[in-house]
Design a protein around this motif. Structure first.
Motif, short mmCIF file in Angstrom:
data_model
loop_
_atom_site.label_atom_id
_atom_site.label_comp_id
_atom_site.label_asym_id
_atom_site.label_seq_id
_atom_site.Cartn_x
_atom_site.Cartn_y
_atom_site.Cartn_z
N ALA A 167 -0.09 -5.48 -8.71
CA ALA A 167 0.83 -6.20 -7.82
C ALA A 167 0.38 -6.08 -6.36
O ALA A 167 0.44 -7.06 -5.60
N LEU A 168 -0.12 -4.90 -5.97
CA LEU A 168 -0.60 -4.74 -4.59
C LEU A 168 -1.83 -5.60 -4.34
O LEU A 168 -1.98 -6.19 -3.26
N PHE A 169 -2.73 -5.69 -5.32
CA PHE A 169 -3.92 -6.54 -5.16
C PHE A 169 -3.53 -8.01 -5.03
O PHE A 169 -4.14 -8.76 -4.25
N VAL A 170 -2.53 -8.44 -5.80
CA VAL A 170 -2.09 -9.83 -5.73
C VAL A 170 -1.51 -10.13 -4.35
O VAL A 170 -1.81 -11.17 -3.73
N LEU A 171 -0.68 -9.24 -3.84
CA LEU A 171 -0.11 -9.45 -2.50
C LEU A 171 -1.20 -9.46 -1.43
O LEU A 171 -1.16 -10.25 -0.48
N ASN A 172 -2.19 -8.59 -1.59
CA ASN A 172 -3.29 -8.53 -0.63
C ASN A 172 -4.12 -9.80 -0.67
O ASN A 172 -4.69 -10.22 0.35
N THR A 173 -4.19 -10.44 -1.83
CA THR A 173 -4.94 -11.70 -1.94
C THR A 173 -4.33 -12.80 -1.08
O THR A 173 -5.05 -13.62 -0.49
N PHE A 174 -3.02 -12.81 -0.95
CA PHE A 174 -2.33 -13.81 -0.13
C PHE A 174 -2.18 -13.37 1.33
O PHE A 174 -1.47 -14.01 2.10
N GLY A 175 -2.79 -12.25 1.70
CA GLY A 175 -2.76 -11.81 3.08
C GLY A 175 -1.54 -11.01 3.47
O GLY A 175 -1.30 -10.78 4.66
N VAL A 176 -0.76 -10.58 2.49
CA VAL A 176 0.42 -9.77 2.78
C VAL A 176 -0.02 -8.34 3.05
O VAL A 176 -0.85 -7.78 2.34
N ARG A 177 0.54 -7.74 4.09
CA ARG A 177 0.21 -6.36 4.42
C ARG A 177 0.91 -5.41 3.44
O ARG A 177 2.11 -5.23 3.48
N THR A 178 0.12 -4.81 2.58
CA THR A 178 0.69 -3.98 1.52
C THR A 178 1.26 -2.67 2.04
O THR A 178 2.12 -2.07 1.39
N THR A 179 0.80 -2.22 3.21
CA THR A 179 1.34 -0.96 3.74
C THR A 179 2.82 -1.08 4.05
O THR A 179 3.60 -0.17 3.78
N SER A 180 3.21 -2.23 4.60
CA SER A 180 4.63 -2.43 4.90
C SER A 180 5.43 -2.58 3.61
O SER A 180 6.58 -2.11 3.53
N VAL A 181 4.84 -3.22 2.59
CA VAL A 181 5.53 -3.36 1.31
C VAL A 181 5.77 -2.00 0.67
O VAL A 181 6.85 -1.70 0.15
N VAL A 182 4.74 -1.13 0.72
CA VAL A 182 4.89 0.22 0.16
C VAL A 182 5.97 0.99 0.90
O VAL A 182 6.75 1.73 0.29
N ALA A 183 6.04 0.82 2.23
CA ALA A 183 7.09 1.51 3.01
C ALA A 183 8.48 1.03 2.61
O ALA A 183 9.41 1.84 2.47
N VAL A 184 8.62 -0.28 2.41
CA VAL A 184 9.92 -0.83 1.99
C VAL A 184 10.30 -0.32 0.61
O VAL A 184 11.45 0.07 0.35
N ILE A 185 9.32 -0.29 -0.30
CA ILE A 185 9.59 0.20 -1.66
C ILE A 185 9.99 1.67 -1.63
O ILE A 185 10.88 2.12 -2.35
#
Length: 309
Positions: free
Chosen positions: A97-115
């Motif tokens: 899921a993190l790789f997929v988000l990174n493919t679209f340019g989403v900053r995964t660090t912020s997503v991990v913080a929210v999770i």
């Protein structure tokens, strides 16, 4: 006419501002409508689909292989390897899921913080449930009991049928399904009667004071040790243990396989009783001797009955 032109100009300016507004990865809506942007988005979508497919396939194959290890080898616990297989599967899916988000340019660090923040809030709201999960993990890792074991947990005595992350299912001696939360299993004393391959059976047999103790001991020993379930090593213990009010008690301790313990213990009680009867060894009933003083008898004999009118 001038007012119409002013309104039209205002509307056009608003539409233009929408097209020039940044909406994705530093690009405006107008930039995304270009052929180059459309091809890039299509490529990212295809790459995300391929990553998802690869993640599901790899996680499924790895989970099944880990689970299969516990089923192939009889010495390994199935529950433990099912747990490891699930951990491997969900870990791979999380990275996917993190790789997929990174493919679209989403900053995964912020997503991990929210999770992480959401996980903390959920954990505080579900403390009881998470304590069962934590206890389930400890039960699966340290294995104080496993499927098929005959155990006592609190007041529940029975055979373990299933251990999950939330609860332990036990079939009691009446074959009634009992579901015990894992926090109560891990947080209390567990008696696992199947934990060791052998157990020591113990009996107490009483004979009369007039019986020949050597003959009685020989009958008890021969009867018990002739049974194939009795272990000769360690050496059985058969000794006079107690001088009761009406009997001499023999304490008998013999080792046997844990799987036959209950039936073996019940069978030996009957066999020893029958063998002692056949050998003529007295097995006394509880008796009580009454002593009546002579003065009390004389006093009772001099009492005259009263006439009833």
């Amino acid at each position: 006419m001038e007012e119409v032109e002013a309104v039209a100009t205002s509307v056009w300016d608003q539409i233009a501002s929408i097209f020039t507004m940044e909406i994705y990865n530093g690009k405006s809506f107008a930039d995304l409508l270009t052929l180059e942007a459309m091809l890039s988005l299509l490529g990212n979508t295809i790459a995300a689909i391929l990553i998802l497919c690869a993640g599901f396939i790899i996680s499924g194959v790895l989970s099944r292989r880990i689970t299969r290890l516990g089923r192939i080898h009889a010495s390994l616990d199935d529950t433990l390897f099912i747990f490891f297989g699930n951990i491997a599967r969900y870990t791979i899916l999380a990275f996917t899921a993190l790789f997929v988000l990174n493919t679209f340019g989403v900053r995964t660090t912020s997503v991990v913080a929210v999770i992480g923040a959401a996980g903390l809030a959920i954990g505080l709201a579900l403390q009881g449930t998470l304590s069962n999960v934590a206890a389930g993990v400890m039960l699966i890792l340290f294995r104080p009991l496993k499927n098929g074991d005959f155990v006592q947990v609190n007041d529940v005595v029975g055979t373990v049928k299933e251990i999950t992350l939330n609860y332990t299912e036990i079939a009691d001696v009446g074959n009634v399904k009992v579901v015990v939360p894992n926090s109560e299993v891990w947080g209390n004393t567990i008696k696992n009667y199947s934990g060791y391959k052998t157990r020591r059976a113990e009996w107490e047999f009483g004979v009369g004071y007039g019986a020949n103790l050597a003959d009685a001991e020989r009958v008890i020993r021969d009867t018990i040790m002739s049974d194939p379930r009795s272990h000769k090593d360690p050496e059985p213990f058969i000794q006079v243990n107690n001088l009761n009010s009406s009997s001499v008690d023999f304490l008998v301790r013999v080792w046997c396989d844990a799987s036959v313990y209950f039936q073996y213990q019940a069978d030996m009680k009957r066999k020893v009783k029958e063998a002692l009867d056949k050998a003529g060894v007295d097995i006394p009933f509880p008796t009580r001797t009454l002593v009546i003083q002579k003065d009390e008898v004389d006093a009772k004999s001099t009492v005259k009955p009263m006439a009833v009118q």
